[in-house]
Scaffold this motif. Sequence first.
Motif, PDB file in Angstrom:
ATOM      1  N   THR A  44      33.170 -18.000 -70.767  1.00 33.43           N
ATOM      2  CA  THR A  44      32.731 -18.815 -71.892  1.00 33.43           C
ATOM      3  C   THR A  44      32.921 -20.285 -71.529  1.00 33.43           C
ATOM      4  OG1 THR A  44      34.925 -18.842 -72.890  1.00 33.43           O
ATOM      5  CG2 THR A  44      33.445 -17.015 -73.516  1.00 33.43           C
ATOM      6  N   ALA A  45      32.252 -21.137 -72.256  1.00 34.45           N
ATOM      7  CA  ALA A  45      32.435 -22.581 -72.038  1.00 34.45           C
ATOM      8  C   ALA A  45      33.890 -22.965 -72.294  1.00 34.45           C
ATOM      9  CB  ALA A  45      31.496 -23.364 -72.942  1.00 34.45           C
ATOM     10  N   GLU A  46      34.506 -22.351 -73.297  1.00 41.03           N
ATOM     11  CA  GLU A  46      35.898 -22.662 -73.630  1.00 41.03           C
ATOM     12  C   GLU A  46      36.846 -22.259 -72.500  1.00 41.03           C
ATOM     13  OE1 GLU A  46      33.782 -20.864 -75.604  1.00 41.03           O
ATOM     14  OE2 GLU A  46      33.325 -22.500 -76.995  1.00 41.03           O
ATOM     15  N   ARG A  47      36.597 -21.107 -71.904  1.00 43.80           N
ATOM     16  CA  ARG A  47      37.481 -20.649 -70.820  1.00 43.80           C
ATOM     17  C   ARG A  47      37.345 -21.541 -69.585  1.00 43.80           C
ATOM     18  NH1 ARG A  47      38.162 -14.870 -67.790  1.00 43.80           N
ATOM     19  NH2 ARG A  47      40.282 -15.273 -67.125  1.00 43.80           N
ATOM     20  N   VAL A  48      36.123 -21.918 -69.267  1.00 46.17           N
ATOM     21  CA  VAL A  48      35.910 -22.806 -68.114  1.00 46.17           C
ATOM     22  C   VAL A  48      36.544 -24.171 -68.384  1.00 46.17           C
ATOM     23  CG1 VAL A  48      34.146 -24.022 -66.784  1.00 46.17           C
ATOM     24  CG2 VAL A  48      33.906 -21.578 -67.257  1.00 46.17           C
ATOM     25  N   ARG A  49      36.393 -24.671 -69.609  1.00 46.06           N
ATOM     26  CA  ARG A  49      37.003 -25.970 -69.941  1.00 46.06           C
ATOM     27  C   ARG A  49      38.525 -25.873 -69.832  1.00 46.06           C
ATOM     28  NH1 ARG A  49      38.772 -29.820 -73.299  1.00 46.06           N
ATOM     29  NH2 ARG A  49      37.639 -31.774 -73.283  1.00 46.06           N
ATOM     30  N   ALA A  50      39.102 -24.778 -70.304  1.00 49.84           N
ATOM     31  CA  ALA A  50      40.557 -24.604 -70.209  1.00 49.84           C
ATOM     32  C   ALA A  50      40.994 -24.502 -68.740  1.00 49.84           C
ATOM     33  CB  ALA A  50      40.987 -23.356 -70.982  1.00 49.84           C
ATOM     34  N   HIS A  51      40.208 -23.833 -67.906  1.00 50.95           N
ATOM     35  CA  HIS A  51      40.533 -23.703 -66.485  1.00 50.95           C
ATOM     36  C   HIS A  51      40.563 -25.069 -65.803  1.00 50.95           C
ATOM     37  CE1 HIS A  51      41.001 -21.541 -62.731  1.00 50.95           C
ATOM     38  NE2 HIS A  51      39.983 -22.209 -62.200  1.00 50.95           N
ATOM     39  N   PHE A  52      39.700 -25.958 -66.263  1.00 50.75           N
ATOM     40  CA  PHE A  52      39.630 -27.292 -65.670  1.00 50.75           C
ATOM     41  C   PHE A  52      40.288 -28.351 -66.557  1.00 50.75           C
ATOM     42  CE2 PHE A  52      36.026 -25.242 -63.395  1.00 50.75           C
ATOM     43  CZ  PHE A  52      36.538 -25.386 -62.109  1.00 50.75           C
ATOM     44  N   ALA A  53      41.245 -27.931 -67.372  1.00 44.02           N
ATOM     45  CA  ALA A  53      41.974 -28.894 -68.206  1.00 44.02           C
ATOM     46  C   ALA A  53      42.606 -29.943 -67.294  1.00 44.02           C
ATOM     47  CB  ALA A  53      43.047 -28.180 -69.016  1.00 44.02           C
ATOM     48  N   GLY A  54      42.489 -31.175 -67.677  1.00 46.75           N
ATOM     49  CA  GLY A  54      43.003 -32.260 -66.851  1.00 46.75           C
ATOM     50  C   GLY A  54      41.944 -32.803 -65.899  1.00 46.75           C
ATOM     51  N   VAL A  55      40.880 -32.044 -65.695  1.00 44.62           N
ATOM     52  CA  VAL A  55      39.771 -32.508 -64.857  1.00 44.62           C
ATOM     53  C   VAL A  55      38.584 -32.855 -65.742  1.00 44.62           C
ATOM     54  CG1 VAL A  55      38.118 -31.854 -63.042  1.00 44.62           C
ATOM     55  CG2 VAL A  55      40.514 -31.146 -62.872  1.00 44.62           C
ATOM     56  N   VAL A  56      38.214 -31.899 -66.592  1.00 42.82           N
ATOM     57  CA  VAL A  56      37.073 -32.094 -67.484  1.00 42.82           C
ATOM     58  C   VAL A  56      37.570 -32.716 -68.787  1.00 42.82           C
ATOM     59  CG1 VAL A  56      35.238 -30.949 -68.777  1.00 42.82           C
ATOM     60  CG2 VAL A  56      35.815 -30.177 -66.473  1.00 42.82           C
ATOM     61  N   GLN A  57      37.102 -33.906 -69.070  1.00 48.73           N
ATOM     62  CA  GLN A  57      37.522 -34.614 -70.279  1.00 48.73           C
ATOM     63  C   GLN A  57      36.502 -34.450 -71.418  1.00 48.73           C
ATOM     64  OE1 GLN A  57      40.592 -36.040 -70.169  1.00 48.73           O
ATOM     65  NE2 GLN A  57      40.599 -35.161 -68.104  1.00 48.73           N
ATOM     66  N   GLY A  58      35.294 -34.054 -71.104  1.00 52.26           N
ATOM     67  CA  GLY A  58      34.245 -33.947 -72.110  1.00 52.26           C
ATOM     68  C   GLY A  58      33.889 -32.504 -72.413  1.00 52.26           C
ATOM     69  N   ALA A  59      32.713 -32.349 -72.984  1.00 54.40           N
ATOM     70  CA  ALA A  59      32.237 -31.026 -73.388  1.00 54.40           C
ATOM     71  C   ALA A  59      31.808 -30.204 -72.171  1.00 54.40           C
ATOM     72  CB  ALA A  59      31.048 -31.180 -74.339  1.00 54.40           C
ATOM     73  N   VAL A  60      31.770 -28.899 -72.370  1.00 50.66           N
ATOM     74  CA  VAL A  60      31.234 -27.977 -71.370  1.00 50.66           C
ATOM     75  C   VAL A  60      30.110 -27.194 -72.050  1.00 50.66           C
ATOM     76  CG1 VAL A  60      31.687 -25.958 -69.923  1.00 50.66           C
ATOM     77  CG2 VAL A  60      33.405 -27.773 -70.117  1.00 50.66           C
TER      78      VAL A  60
END
Length: 105
Positions: A44-60
């Motif tokens: 999911t977009a949420e899981r990918v965003r959580a995996h890249f927490a600290g890297v991705v600052q915006g939406a996925v």
Amino acid sequence: MGATSRRTLRDIALARSGDKGNRATLSVIALNPADYPELERLLTAERVRAHFAGVVQGAVQRYTLPHLGAVHFVMFDALGGGVTRSLALDAHGKTLSAAVLDLPL
């Protein structure tokens, strides 16, 4: 105690990524088309965003591509301003595809 095995995304998929400005793109492609439903369910977009927490600052944003057996993501505000504005050593797009394959299944 015996060794334990942990399945990761790497066991069933490959990934490609790229960058444009401050945006990273990431595609995860099932090695076997039969595994695509699992990719679609787990990535999911949420899981990918959580995996890249600290890297991705915006939406996925997530796009499903069932005919290709792939799930594609666009990650905004993900590259510290972009290659030409960042002092980071090539932590841009290409390395994100290797990092996503560590996701546990």
